[in-house]
Write a protein that holds these residues in place. Sequence first.
Motif, PDB file in Angstrom:
ATOM      1  N   LEU A  55       0.823  -1.218   0.000  1.00 55.56           N
ATOM      2  CA  LEU A  55       0.000   0.000   0.000  1.00 55.56           C
ATOM      3  C   LEU A  55       0.854   1.263   0.000  1.00 55.56           C
ATOM      4  N   LYS A  56       2.047   1.186   0.583  1.00 53.37           N
ATOM      5  CA  LYS A  56       2.945   2.333   0.552  1.00 53.37           C
ATOM      6  C   LYS A  56       3.470   2.594  -0.849  1.00 53.37           C
ATOM      7  N   ARG A  57       3.485   1.557  -1.678  1.00 55.35           N
ATOM      8  CA  ARG A  57       4.089   1.661  -3.002  1.00 55.35           C
ATOM      9  C   ARG A  57       3.121   2.092  -4.102  1.00 55.35           C
ATOM     10  N   ILE A  58       1.826   2.043  -3.840  1.00 55.17           N
ATOM     11  CA  ILE A  58       0.899   2.468  -4.895  1.00 55.17           C
ATOM     12  C   ILE A  58       0.838   3.990  -4.920  1.00 55.17           C
ATOM     13  N   PRO A  59       0.502   4.574  -6.068  1.00 59.13           N
ATOM     14  CA  PRO A  59       0.434   6.040  -6.157  1.00 59.13           C
ATOM     15  C   PRO A  59      -0.618   6.612  -5.210  1.00 59.13           C
ATOM     16  N   SER A  60      -0.414   7.850  -4.802  1.00 51.87           N
ATOM     17  CA  SER A  60      -1.323   8.471  -3.830  1.00 51.87           C
ATOM     18  C   SER A  60      -2.738   8.613  -4.397  1.00 51.87           C
ATOM     19  N   LYS A  61      -2.865   8.824  -5.701  1.00 49.46           N
ATOM     20  CA  LYS A  61      -4.190   8.931  -6.309  1.00 49.46           C
ATOM     21  C   LYS A  61      -4.950   7.606  -6.172  1.00 49.46           C
ATOM     22  N   GLU A  62      -4.242   6.503  -6.393  1.00 52.52           N
ATOM     23  CA  GLU A  62      -4.864   5.179  -6.255  1.00 52.52           C
ATOM     24  C   GLU A  62      -5.219   4.899  -4.794  1.00 52.52           C
ATOM     25  N   GLN A  63      -4.392   5.361  -3.868  1.00 44.41           N
ATOM     26  CA  GLN A  63      -4.709   5.209  -2.444  1.00 44.41           C
ATOM     27  C   GLN A  63      -5.967   5.984  -2.091  1.00 44.41           C
ATOM     28  N   ASP A  64      -6.090   7.200  -2.614  1.00 48.12           N
ATOM     29  CA  ASP A  64      -7.280   8.005  -2.349  1.00 48.12           C
ATOM     30  C   ASP A  64      -8.530   7.347  -2.915  1.00 48.12           C
ATOM     31  N   LEU A  65      -8.440   6.823  -4.138  1.00 47.04           N
ATOM     32  CA  LEU A  65      -9.585   6.144  -4.746  1.00 47.04           C
ATOM     33  C   LEU A  65      -9.959   4.896  -3.950  1.00 47.04           C
ATOM     34  N   ARG A  66      -8.952   4.164  -3.480  1.00 44.22           N
ATOM     35  CA  ARG A  66      -9.205   2.957  -2.678  1.00 44.22           C
ATOM     36  C   ARG A  66      -9.915   3.322  -1.379  1.00 44.22           C
ATOM     37  N   ASN A  67      -9.420   4.349  -0.699  1.00 47.00           N
ATOM     38  CA  ASN A  67     -10.058   4.778   0.554  1.00 47.00           C
ATOM     39  C   ASN A  67     -11.495   5.235   0.318  1.00 47.00           C
ATOM     40  N   PHE A  68     -11.730   5.937  -0.776  1.00 38.13           N
ATOM     41  CA  PHE A  68     -13.089   6.386  -1.089  1.00 38.13           C
ATOM     42  C   PHE A  68     -14.015   5.200  -1.344  1.00 38.13           C
ATOM     43  N   ARG A  69     -13.519   4.213  -2.105  1.00 40.44           N
ATOM     44  CA  ARG A  69     -14.348   3.033  -2.388  1.00 40.44           C
ATOM     45  C   ARG A  69     -14.678   2.278  -1.107  1.00 40.44           C
ATOM     46  N   ILE A  70     -13.703   2.131  -0.227  1.00 41.42           N
ATOM     47  CA  ILE A  70     -13.927   1.393   1.019  1.00 41.42           C
ATOM     48  C   ILE A  70     -14.895   2.137   1.927  1.00 41.42           C
ATOM     49  N   ARG A  71     -14.730   3.441   2.057  1.00 36.21           N
ATOM     50  CA  ARG A  71     -15.640   4.226   2.905  1.00 36.21           C
ATOM     51  C   ARG A  71     -17.068   4.224   2.351  1.00 36.21           C
ATOM     52  N   SER A  72     -17.183   4.323   1.040  1.00 34.52           N
ATOM     53  CA  SER A  72     -18.509   4.270   0.425  1.00 34.52           C
ATOM     54  C   SER A  72     -19.168   2.913   0.653  1.00 34.52           C
ATOM     55  N   ALA A  73     -18.367   1.851   0.550  1.00 35.46           N
ATOM     56  CA  ALA A  73     -18.905   0.507   0.770  1.00 35.46           C
ATOM     57  C   ALA A  73     -19.345   0.322   2.216  1.00 35.46           C
ATOM     58  N   TYR A  74     -18.570   0.860   3.172  1.00 36.95           N
ATOM     59  CA  TYR A  74     -18.982   0.802   4.579  1.00 36.95           C
ATOM     60  C   TYR A  74     -20.307   1.527   4.787  1.00 36.95           C
ATOM     61  N   GLN A  75     -20.420   2.698   4.191  1.00 35.12           N
ATOM     62  CA  GLN A  75     -21.653   3.469   4.341  1.00 35.12           C
ATOM     63  C   GLN A  75     -22.847   2.720   3.758  1.00 35.12           C
ATOM     64  N   LEU A  76     -22.672   2.153   2.573  1.00 34.90           N
ATOM     65  CA  LEU A  76     -23.754   1.376   1.961  1.00 34.90           C
ATOM     66  C   LEU A  76     -24.099   0.151   2.810  1.00 34.90           C
ATOM     67  N   SER A  77     -23.081  -0.480   3.373  1.00 29.91           N
ATOM     68  CA  SER A  77     -23.312  -1.652   4.206  1.00 29.91           C
ATOM     69  C   SER A  77     -24.097  -1.291   5.466  1.00 29.91           C
ATOM     70  N   LEU A  78     -23.749  -0.157   6.067  1.00 29.82           N
ATOM     71  CA  LEU A  78     -24.470   0.281   7.261  1.00 29.82           C
ATOM     72  C   LEU A  78     -25.933   0.595   6.960  1.00 29.82           C
ATOM     73  N   GLN A  79     -26.188   1.100   5.765  1.00 30.98           N
ATOM     74  CA  GLN A  79     -27.553   1.445   5.367  1.00 30.98           C
ATOM     75  C   GLN A  79     -28.305   0.256   4.776  1.00 30.98           C
ATOM     76  N   HIS A  80     -27.627  -0.874   4.637  1.00 30.79           N
ATOM     77  CA  HIS A  80     -28.212  -2.081   4.033  1.00 30.79           C
ATOM     78  C   HIS A  80     -28.706  -1.794   2.614  1.00 30.79           C
ATOM     79  N   HIS A  81     -27.880  -1.086   1.849  1.00 33.49           N
ATOM     80  CA  HIS A  81     -28.180  -0.777   0.459  1.00 33.49           C
ATOM     81  C   HIS A  81     -27.048  -1.278  -0.422  1.00 33.49           C
ATOM     82  N   ILE A  82     -27.328  -1.335  -1.724  1.00 29.65           N
ATOM     83  CA  ILE A  82     -26.289  -1.548  -2.718  1.00 29.65           C
ATOM     84  C   ILE A  82     -26.409  -0.432  -3.740  1.00 29.65           C
ATOM     85  N   LEU A  83     -25.376  -0.280  -4.538  1.00 28.77           N
ATOM     86  CA  LEU A  83     -25.398   0.765  -5.561  1.00 28.77           C
ATOM     87  C   LEU A  83     -26.407   0.415  -6.647  1.00 28.77           C
ATOM     88  N   PRO A  84     -26.889   1.417  -7.383  1.00 31.85           N
ATOM     89  CA  PRO A  84     -27.701   1.112  -8.568  1.00 31.85           C
ATOM     90  C   PRO A  84     -26.863   0.317  -9.568  1.00 31.85           C
TER      91      PRO A  84
END
Length: 123
Positions: A55-84
């Motif tokens: 994870l230290k070796r991937i570009p910072s942009k990819e790290q930001d996108l990964r963190n965004f995807r994970i946080r969004s997935a947590y939020q959807l999981s808490l709401q018991h929803h999935i994406l369209p």
Amino acid sequence: MSYPTLYNTVKNSRFLYGLLKPVANYYASLVGHRQLGLRYDDLMEDEIDTTKEALKRIPSKEQDLRNFRIRSAYQLSLQHHILPKEKWTKPEEDVRYLSPHIDNVVEEEKEREAFDAIKVVRR
């Protein structure tokens, strides 16, 4: 000397690849990570040392996108929803971005262990 692996055997055999590829695609759709907008490598555990180093070796942009995807997935999981359906991660978008770095880290660790195990003989 490397030993043949199941992955290489399946990948090199047109028959086995044609037989198992639909099963693999079906399994990937059942897992559900794509329905939350995640990629396969987003499911890797962050606490493992090799994953931390990769994870230290991937570009910072990819790290930001990964963190965004994970946080969004947590939020959807808490709401018991999935994406369209149109926002699901498509199979062609689900590329491995972390696995090559993990492989490099593992190879470096093997090389380091091999050099650490060398016995110096003085004459």
